[in-house]
Design a protein around this motif. Structure first.
Motif, mmCIF file in Angstrom:
data_model
loop_
_atom_site.group_PDB
_atom_site.id
_atom_site.type_symbol
_atom_site.label_atom_id
_atom_site.label_comp_id
_atom_site.label_asym_id
_atom_site.label_seq_id
_atom_site.Cartn_x
_atom_site.Cartn_y
_atom_site.Cartn_z
ATOM 1 N N UNK A 43 49.873 -54.443 100.898
ATOM 2 C CA UNK A 43 51.042 -53.824 100.290
ATOM 3 C C UNK A 43 52.071 -54.893 99.937
ATOM 4 N N UNK A 44 52.853 -54.612 98.936
ATOM 5 C CA UNK A 44 53.890 -55.542 98.508
ATOM 6 C C UNK A 44 55.249 -54.965 98.883
ATOM 7 N N UNK A 45 56.031 -55.736 99.629
ATOM 8 C CA UNK A 45 57.380 -55.327 99.991
ATOM 9 C C UNK A 45 58.309 -55.716 98.848
ATOM 10 N N UNK A 46 59.054 -54.764 98.334
ATOM 11 C CA UNK A 46 59.934 -55.030 97.198
ATOM 12 C C UNK A 46 61.372 -55.112 97.685
ATOM 13 N N UNK A 47 61.983 -56.240 97.408
ATOM 14 C CA UNK A 47 63.364 -56.482 97.811
ATOM 15 C C UNK A 47 64.171 -56.854 96.562
ATOM 16 N N UNK A 48 65.476 -56.671 96.634
ATOM 17 C CA UNK A 48 66.329 -56.982 95.493
ATOM 18 C C UNK A 48 67.364 -58.020 95.873
ATOM 19 N N UNK A 49 67.605 -58.924 94.946
ATOM 20 C CA UNK A 49 68.557 -60.009 95.135
ATOM 21 C C UNK A 49 69.658 -59.869 94.080
ATOM 22 N N UNK A 50 70.897 -59.937 94.502
ATOM 23 C CA UNK A 50 71.970 -59.833 93.502
ATOM 24 C C UNK A 50 71.990 -61.053 92.576
ATOM 25 N N UNK A 51 72.242 -60.780 91.305
ATOM 26 C CA UNK A 51 72.325 -61.845 90.306
ATOM 27 C C UNK A 51 73.673 -61.738 89.584
ATOM 28 N N UNK A 52 73.878 -62.587 88.635
ATOM 29 C CA UNK A 52 75.160 -62.657 87.923
ATOM 30 C C UNK A 52 75.415 -61.382 87.113
#
Length: 132
Positions: A86-95
């Motif tokens: 399984x792939x864990x999906x995470x989000x990173x804040x960008x500009x």
């Protein structure tokens, strides 16, 4: 012929990196594979080392259950492969308020150890000829 399987699932190593390490040990003797993995610089070599050691232990248990003779030096890596987990999906804040997705990939690694067929099959054939 003694055959044992060991699996590890959902390990936090990308399949691409794990396949590089698994390719080093395919077809090798089990003890030699442990030595290669012990000194391999890749990060995936440590969990695969533990997996091969577990497969050796599984082979001992299997041999004890079936009353077969097992010498650890006879075991070799019959097959080893890496499947995608399984792939864990995470989000990173960008500009400018955007978000960038980060995929943390996991792997399912399987190692199959076996003893050579000709070493075990030869006495069985001799017994069949003697009984005829």
């Amino acid at each position: 012929m003694v055959e044992s399987i060991a699996r590890v699932r959902h390990i936090r190593v990308t399949p691409q990196k794990a396949r590089r390490v698994v390719a080093l040990i395919k077809g090798k003797q089990a003890e030699e594979a442990l030595a290669i993995l012990k000194f391999a610089p890749q990060g995936a070599s440590e969990p695969i080392y533990k997996l091969v050691a577990s497969a050796i232990a599984n082979a001992r248990v299997t041999a004890d259950k079936t009353n077969d003779y097992l010498d650890d030096a006879d075991l070799y890596v019959k097959n080893a492969y890496v499947d995608e987990g399984t792939t864990l999906k995470r989000f990173r804040p960008r500009a400018q308020g955007r978000a960038f997705q980060i995929k943390k990939r996991t792997s399912h690694i399987t190692v199959v150890l076996a003893t050579p067929e000709n070493a075990v099959a030869a006495p069985a054939r001799a017994n069949k000829k003697a009984s005829k």
